[in-house]
Scaffold this motif. Structure first.
Motif, PDB file in Angstrom:
ATOM      1  N   TYR A  61       0.818  -1.220   0.000  1.00 32.72           N
ATOM      2  CA  TYR A  61       0.000   0.000   0.000  1.00 32.72           C
ATOM      3  C   TYR A  61       0.849   1.266   0.000  1.00 32.72           C
ATOM      4  CZ  TYR A  61      -3.990  -2.962   1.077  1.00 32.72           C
ATOM      5  OH  TYR A  61      -4.957  -3.925   1.024  1.00 32.72           O
ATOM      6  N   TRP A  62       2.041   1.206   0.595  1.00 29.27           N
ATOM      7  CA  TRP A  62       2.855   2.391   0.813  1.00 29.27           C
ATOM      8  C   TRP A  62       4.052   2.495  -0.124  1.00 29.27           C
ATOM      9  CZ3 TRP A  62       3.352   4.848   6.170  1.00 29.27           C
ATOM     10  CH2 TRP A  62       2.136   4.777   6.855  1.00 29.27           C
ATOM     11  N   LYS A  63       4.230   1.576  -1.056  1.00 28.71           N
ATOM     12  CA  LYS A  63       5.446   1.554  -1.868  1.00 28.71           C
ATOM     13  C   LYS A  63       5.624   2.796  -2.737  1.00 28.71           C
ATOM     14  CE  LYS A  63       3.421  -1.397  -5.429  1.00 28.71           C
ATOM     15  NZ  LYS A  63       3.495  -2.732  -6.023  1.00 28.71           N
ATOM     16  N   HIS A  64       4.581   3.534  -2.970  1.00 28.88           N
ATOM     17  CA  HIS A  64       4.659   4.770  -3.751  1.00 28.88           C
ATOM     18  C   HIS A  64       4.959   5.993  -2.876  1.00 28.88           C
ATOM     19  CE1 HIS A  64       1.979   2.082  -6.043  1.00 28.88           C
ATOM     20  NE2 HIS A  64       2.627   2.574  -7.079  1.00 28.88           N
ATOM     21  N   THR A  65       5.237   5.772  -1.589  1.00 25.29           N
ATOM     22  CA  THR A  65       5.283   6.851  -0.611  1.00 25.29           C
ATOM     23  C   THR A  65       6.648   6.993   0.053  1.00 25.29           C
ATOM     24  OG1 THR A  65       2.973   6.331  -0.142  1.00 25.29           O
ATOM     25  CG2 THR A  65       4.085   7.758   1.412  1.00 25.29           C
ATOM     26  N   HIS A  66       7.139   8.227   0.088  1.00 23.50           N
ATOM     27  CA  HIS A  66       8.347   8.548   0.856  1.00 23.50           C
ATOM     28  C   HIS A  66       7.909   8.873   2.277  1.00 23.50           C
ATOM     29  CE1 HIS A  66      11.354  11.218   2.633  1.00 23.50           C
ATOM     30  NE2 HIS A  66      12.208  10.440   1.998  1.00 23.50           N
ATOM     31  N   LEU A  67       8.581   8.290   3.263  1.00 21.86           N
ATOM     32  CA  LEU A  67       8.230   8.475   4.671  1.00 21.86           C
ATOM     33  C   LEU A  67       9.303   9.301   5.379  1.00 21.86           C
ATOM     34  CD1 LEU A  67       7.229   4.786   5.451  1.00 21.86           C
ATOM     35  CD2 LEU A  67       5.766   6.653   4.653  1.00 21.86           C
ATOM     36  N   GLU A  85       9.572  10.048 -11.480  1.00 20.32           N
ATOM     37  CA  GLU A  85      10.981   9.721 -11.707  1.00 20.32           C
ATOM     38  C   GLU A  85      11.564   8.936 -10.529  1.00 20.32           C
ATOM     39  OE1 GLU A  85       9.724  12.907 -11.960  1.00 20.32           O
ATOM     40  OE2 GLU A  85       9.614  12.926 -14.154  1.00 20.32           O
ATOM     41  N   GLU A  86      11.256   9.369  -9.316  1.00 19.16           N
ATOM     42  CA  GLU A  86      11.755   8.659  -8.132  1.00 19.16           C
ATOM     43  C   GLU A  86      11.231   7.229  -8.102  1.00 19.16           C
ATOM     44  OE1 GLU A  86      12.194  12.083  -4.689  1.00 19.16           O
ATOM     45  OE2 GLU A  86      10.181  11.401  -5.230  1.00 19.16           O
ATOM     46  N   TYR A  87       9.943   7.084  -8.327  1.00 21.30           N
ATOM     47  CA  TYR A  87       9.348   5.752  -8.261  1.00 21.30           C
ATOM     48  C   TYR A  87       9.897   4.842  -9.357  1.00 21.30           C
ATOM     49  CZ  TYR A  87       6.115   1.963  -7.607  1.00 21.30           C
ATOM     50  OH  TYR A  87       5.595   0.715  -7.380  1.00 21.30           O
ATOM     51  N   ALA A  88      10.072   5.376 -10.558  1.00 20.42           N
ATOM     52  CA  ALA A  88      10.630   4.574 -11.657  1.00 20.42           C
ATOM     53  C   ALA A  88      12.046   4.099 -11.316  1.00 20.42           C
ATOM     54  CB  ALA A  88      10.629   5.397 -12.948  1.00 20.42           C
ATOM     55  N   LEU A 134      13.276   3.570  -8.278  1.00 23.59           N
ATOM     56  CA  LEU A 134      13.164   2.540  -7.250  1.00 23.59           C
ATOM     57  C   LEU A 134      12.707   1.215  -7.848  1.00 23.59           C
ATOM     58  CD1 LEU A 134      11.601   4.683  -4.409  1.00 23.59           C
ATOM     59  CD2 LEU A 134      13.811   3.528  -4.317  1.00 23.59           C
ATOM     60  N   GLU A 135      11.734   1.274  -8.739  1.00 26.04           N
ATOM     61  CA  GLU A 135      11.236   0.054  -9.389  1.00 26.04           C
ATOM     62  C   GLU A 135      12.312  -0.598 -10.249  1.00 26.04           C
ATOM     63  OE1 GLU A 135       7.882  -1.632  -9.327  1.00 26.04           O
ATOM     64  OE2 GLU A 135       8.438  -0.687  -7.432  1.00 26.04           O
ATOM     65  N   ALA A 136      13.068   0.216 -10.977  1.00 27.81           N
ATOM     66  CA  ALA A 136      14.135  -0.314 -11.822  1.00 27.81           C
ATOM     67  C   ALA A 136      15.219  -0.997 -10.966  1.00 27.81           C
ATOM     68  CB  ALA A 136      14.757   0.802 -12.666  1.00 27.81           C
ATOM     69  N   SER A 137      15.513  -0.427  -9.808  1.00 31.04           N
ATOM     70  CA  SER A 137      16.532  -1.033  -8.935  1.00 31.04           C
ATOM     71  C   SER A 137      16.037  -2.342  -8.336  1.00 31.04           C
ATOM     72  CB  SER A 137      16.952  -0.067  -7.841  1.00 31.04           C
ATOM     73  OG  SER A 137      15.955   0.036  -6.849  1.00 31.04           O
ATOM     74  N   ALA A 138      14.732  -2.446  -8.109  1.00 35.14           N
ATOM     75  CA  ALA A 138      14.166  -3.677  -7.545  1.00 35.14           C
ATOM     76  C   ALA A 138      14.191  -4.799  -8.570  1.00 35.14           C
ATOM     77  CB  ALA A 138      12.746  -3.432  -7.073  1.00 35.14           C
ATOM     78  N   ASP A 139      14.122  -4.451  -9.850  1.00 32.24           N
ATOM     79  CA  ASP A 139      14.121  -5.460 -10.907  1.00 32.24           C
ATOM     80  C   ASP A 139      15.506  -5.997 -11.202  1.00 32.24           C
ATOM     81  OD1 ASP A 139      11.384  -5.186 -11.186  1.00 32.24           O
ATOM     82  OD2 ASP A 139      11.538  -3.721 -12.812  1.00 32.24           O
ATOM     83  N   SER A 140      16.534  -5.246 -10.802  1.00 30.14           N
ATOM     84  CA  SER A 140      17.896  -5.688 -11.140  1.00 30.14           C
ATOM     85  C   SER A 140      18.495  -6.553 -10.061  1.00 30.14           C
ATOM     86  CB  SER A 140      18.800  -4.498 -11.390  1.00 30.14           C
ATOM     87  OG  SER A 140      18.733  -3.548 -10.359  1.00 30.14           O
TER      88      SER A 140
END
Length: 130
Positions: A81-87, A119-122, A124-130
């Protein structure tokens, strides 16, 4: 090389309180509570007192100006639920959850949040895929 955005940060006031708690209790950690009794609050525990498992995600480590950073964890289910969110962990006056280390001090940790930019989310997602 471009640095990834942090998923979690903290305010200067929160860092100051964490240094005090570390001096009193030793190394500490956070687990972002998902609700129920404690609401949705960052809970601060002596490191190792909260049992982590395969259902927890490491969000990052907070530099509080000591030798050891403070790790921050969240359940995988809540992270979805929170993966799109900076805390940002902050501290305010008032009584919070009874299980968190700061509770007897008349203050409580809380989360301030914002949605990651596209841009930030992209990134983070790209780093998770590698």
């Amino acid at each position: 090389m471009r640095t990834l955005p942090h998923r979690v940060d903290l305010t200067g006031e929160a860092a100051e309180l964490l240094r005090r708690l570390t001096a009193e209790a030793g190394p500490v950690m956070f687990h972002q509570s998902g609700g129920c009794c404690d609401g949705s609050a960052p809970m601060c525990y002596p490191d190792g007192e909260f049992m982590l498992g395969g259902a927890d995600i490491h969000l990052g480590d907070l530099d509080i100006g000591l030798d050891r950073a403070v790790p921050v964890w969240m359940s995988k289910a809540q992270f979805e639920y929170w993966k799109h969110t900076h805390l940002t962990i902050d501290v305010v006056k008032g009584r919070g959850a009874g299980f968190s280390l700061e509770a007897p001090l008349g203050v409580r940790f809380l989360i301030r949040s914002r949605i990651f930019t596209d841009e930030e989310y992209a990134a983070l997602e790209a780093s998770a895929d590698s």
